[in-house]
Design a protein around this motif. Structure first.
Motif, PDB file in Angstrom:
ATOM      1  N   GLU A  46      13.540   5.618 -14.643  1.00 46.48           N
ATOM      2  CA  GLU A  46      13.363   5.345 -13.216  1.00 46.48           C
ATOM      3  C   GLU A  46      11.906   5.033 -12.888  1.00 46.48           C
ATOM      4  N   LEU A  47      10.994   5.779 -13.500  1.00 43.52           N
ATOM      5  CA  LEU A  47       9.570   5.525 -13.263  1.00 43.52           C
ATOM      6  C   LEU A  47       9.173   4.141 -13.757  1.00 43.52           C
ATOM      7  N   GLY A  48       9.730   3.750 -14.891  1.00 43.84           N
ATOM      8  CA  GLY A  48       9.420   2.424 -15.423  1.00 43.84           C
ATOM      9  C   GLY A  48       9.846   1.319 -14.489  1.00 43.84           C
ATOM     10  N   HIS A  49      11.026   1.464 -13.898  1.00 39.36           N
ATOM     11  CA  HIS A  49      11.513   0.466 -12.952  1.00 39.36           C
ATOM     12  C   HIS A  49      10.577   0.352 -11.748  1.00 39.36           C
ATOM     13  N   VAL A  50      10.193   1.483 -11.186  1.00 35.86           N
ATOM     14  CA  VAL A  50       9.323   1.464 -10.008  1.00 35.86           C
ATOM     15  C   VAL A  50       7.955   0.895 -10.375  1.00 35.86           C
ATOM     16  N   ALA A  51       7.440   1.271 -11.543  1.00 33.03           N
ATOM     17  CA  ALA A  51       6.123   0.779 -11.974  1.00 33.03           C
ATOM     18  C   ALA A  51       6.109  -0.748 -12.055  1.00 33.03           C
ATOM     19  N   VAL A  52       7.183  -1.331 -12.609  1.00 34.67           N
ATOM     20  CA  VAL A  52       7.266  -2.786 -12.718  1.00 34.67           C
ATOM     21  C   VAL A  52       7.305  -3.429 -11.338  1.00 34.67           C
ATOM     22  N   ASP A  53       8.109  -2.880 -10.442  1.00 33.44           N
ATOM     23  CA  ASP A  53       8.234  -3.458  -9.102  1.00 33.44           C
ATOM     24  C   ASP A  53       6.938  -3.359  -8.306  1.00 33.44           C
ATOM     25  N   VAL A  54       6.263  -2.216  -8.407  1.00 29.66           N
ATOM     26  CA  VAL A  54       5.001  -2.052  -7.682  1.00 29.66           C
ATOM     27  C   VAL A  54       3.973  -3.061  -8.178  1.00 29.66           C
ATOM     28  N   SER A 108       8.084  -6.826  -1.386  1.00 26.20           N
ATOM     29  CA  SER A 108       7.446  -5.554  -1.021  1.00 26.20           C
ATOM     30  C   SER A 108       8.361  -4.701  -0.154  1.00 26.20           C
ATOM     31  N   THR A 109       9.224  -5.336   0.629  1.00 26.89           N
ATOM     32  CA  THR A 109      10.205  -4.578   1.421  1.00 26.89           C
ATOM     33  C   THR A 109      11.085  -3.748   0.495  1.00 26.89           C
ATOM     34  N   GLU A 110      11.631  -4.387  -0.525  1.00 26.84           N
ATOM     35  CA  GLU A 110      12.519  -3.688  -1.445  1.00 26.84           C
ATOM     36  C   GLU A 110      11.750  -2.676  -2.302  1.00 26.84           C
ATOM     37  N   GLY A 119       0.811  -1.215   0.000  1.00 22.81           N
ATOM     38  CA  GLY A 119       0.000   0.000   0.000  1.00 22.81           C
ATOM     39  C   GLY A 119       0.840   1.258   0.000  1.00 22.81           C
ATOM     40  N   ILE A 120       1.904   1.279   0.796  1.00 21.83           N
ATOM     41  CA  ILE A 120       2.797   2.437   0.827  1.00 21.83           C
ATOM     42  C   ILE A 120       3.499   2.595  -0.512  1.00 21.83           C
ATOM     43  N   ALA A 121       3.966   1.494  -1.086  1.00 26.51           N
ATOM     44  CA  ALA A 121       4.665   1.553  -2.369  1.00 26.51           C
ATOM     45  C   ALA A 121       3.773   2.118  -3.463  1.00 26.51           C
ATOM     46  N   LEU A 129       0.854  -8.179  -7.520  1.00 23.72           N
ATOM     47  CA  LEU A 129       0.471  -9.500  -8.023  1.00 23.72           C
ATOM     48  C   LEU A 129       0.907 -10.611  -7.068  1.00 23.72           C
ATOM     49  N   LEU A 130       2.088 -10.472  -6.481  1.00 21.87           N
ATOM     50  CA  LEU A 130       2.535 -11.452  -5.485  1.00 21.87           C
ATOM     51  C   LEU A 130       1.616 -11.446  -4.269  1.00 21.87           C
TER      52      LEU A 130
END
Length: 407
Positions: free
Chosen positions: A294-302, A342-344, A258-260, A307-308
């Motif tokens: 940078e935004l693309g990287h964060v978007a993928v991780d979020v 989610s931690t990372e 949620g924070i991410a 999904l996890l």
């Protein structure tokens, strides 16, 4: 260090009956509206350390604190995925408020697994009427997390509790405080101590630089009396296969997801408003290739964390009716994966918000550091490195992970 009992006048019992939520859809609808309301004042609460008594009252009166009560006892018994989404919504609005009900839902899950029929009927009814459960589990004077120095001794028709707990998230807002204690035979119990019990002292001494208004202070018990009916066996929660551990960690993962998500959404907002700061031929920040990278990287991780989280929640619901050692282990691994990721992700997203917001990222009145501070403190709850270890050991060597609330 201030004694809560002496300085704050908060009702020992709900002052009115909470709204009764009937469905997953209703729960999510209420959560979206209420969390948006809470977000508007989150920075002010954090910066002035205003404990959210009014918000928590409204939160529980909305009926959202009763959504996991089984249908057989009058509750909506929403899916684990719905609960995860609710926690994520409130955590994105205010990480502290998102974490406060985590132990409440944890206690409800313990009741479901080891409570008697009479205890379930009584305590579930209290929850549906608006009661909130806090927690007094952890201790800091023992050599490790498994050792507990809080004990109960027989006294009349009940027991007396003696001990001291710390990191008691939500205890300041609770009507009952589930307290982990042992008897003379070293059997563990969860004692549902009433907030106005004689000898109970709640101390508002939590001083973390993040999650500042979770009410995670100290609980002291000096010969606190509890009825025998308010003791629920806890030893079997982890010696037998139960979902208590995976469920607890699913909620912690929801806080970080949620924070991410909220940090990323705020990043998009601030980048769209920012002036160009790197290349003279770039007309706006929205065209800067490095920013987009940078935004693309964060978007993928979020999205991956979301999904996890969904996959882990759905797996928990899938096995809920028929648990065994193998599928509980699999549930723990599912949850460990999202918790490690989610931690990372939350750390990255909250840090990139400050970086990509430009000079505004350092201005305290905007409160853009709040996501990072809340994330950094919450991610210290359980070390992600151990989650990776157990995941690797399970996948490579087929070694089942330990059953515990921190995995």
């Amino acid at each position: 260090m201030t004694s809560y009992q002496k300085t704050l006048n908060f009702p020992a019992q709900p002052t009115q009956t909470a709204h009764l939520i009937r469905s997953d859809e209703e729960a999510l609808s209420i959560a979206k509206t209420l969390s948006a309301k809470f977000k508007a004042s989150a920075v002010e609460r954090d910066q002035q350390r205003i404990l959210p008594f009014q918000e928590i009252e409204e939160f529980s009166q909305s009926g959202l604190w009763g959504i996991t009560v089984p249908k057989a006892y009058g509750g909506a018994e929403v899916s684990s995925w719905t609960v995860a989404q609710v926690i994520a919504l409130f955590s994105g609005a205010d990480g502290s408020i998102g974490q406060i009900p985590q132990n409440h839902f944890y206690a409800i899950e313990v009741i479901r697994n080891t409570g008697t029929e009479a205890q379930k009927k009584r305590l579930y009814q209290e929850v549906l009427q608006g009661s909130r459960f806090g927690n007094a589990l952890a201790e800091f004077k023992s050599q490790n997390a498994t050792q507990k120095n809080s004990y109960l001794t027989p006294h009349g028709d009940g027991y007396l509790l003696q001990g001291e707990k710390f990191y008691c998230t939500g205890s300041l807002f609770a009507h009952r405080i589930p307290t982990l204690v042992k008897d003379e035979q070293e059997h563990e119990f969860l004692a549902f101590v009433k907030k106005d019990a004689k000898g109970l002292t709640l101390i508002d001494d939590w001083s973390g630089f993040g999650q500042r208004v979770t009410g995670s202070g100290t609980v002291k018990l000096d010969q606190v009396y509890v009825d025998a009916d308010d003791l629920i066996p806890f030893s079997d929660v982890f010696t037998s296969p139960t979902l208590v551990g995976p469920y607890a960690q699913l909620l912690h993962a929801s806080i970080e997801v949620g924070i991410a998500r909220a940090a990323f959404e705020d990043t998009l907002h601030y980048v769209r408003q920012a002036r160009p700061w790197i290349e003279a031929d770039v007309s706006s920040a929205t065209e800067d290739p490095l920013t987009l990278y940078e935004l693309g990287h964060v978007a993928v991780d979020v999205k991956a964390s979301e999904l996890l989280l969904k996959h882990a929640a759905q797996f928990i619901d899938q096995i809920k009716a028929h648990v065994d050692a193998e599928n509980i282990a699999e549930a723990s691994i599912h949850v460990a994966r999202v918790r490690a990721h989610s931690t990372e992700t939350a750390l990255k997203a909250s840090s990139k918000l400050i970086e990509l917001a430009g000079s505004r990222g350092s201005q305290s009145h905007d409160g853009l550091d709040l996501y990072w501070r809340n994330t950094r403190v919450h991610t210290l709850h359980d070390a992600a490195r151990w989650k990776y270890y157990f995941i690797g050991n399970y996948r490579l060597n087929q070694i089942l992970p330990p059953r515990r609330g921190t995995l």
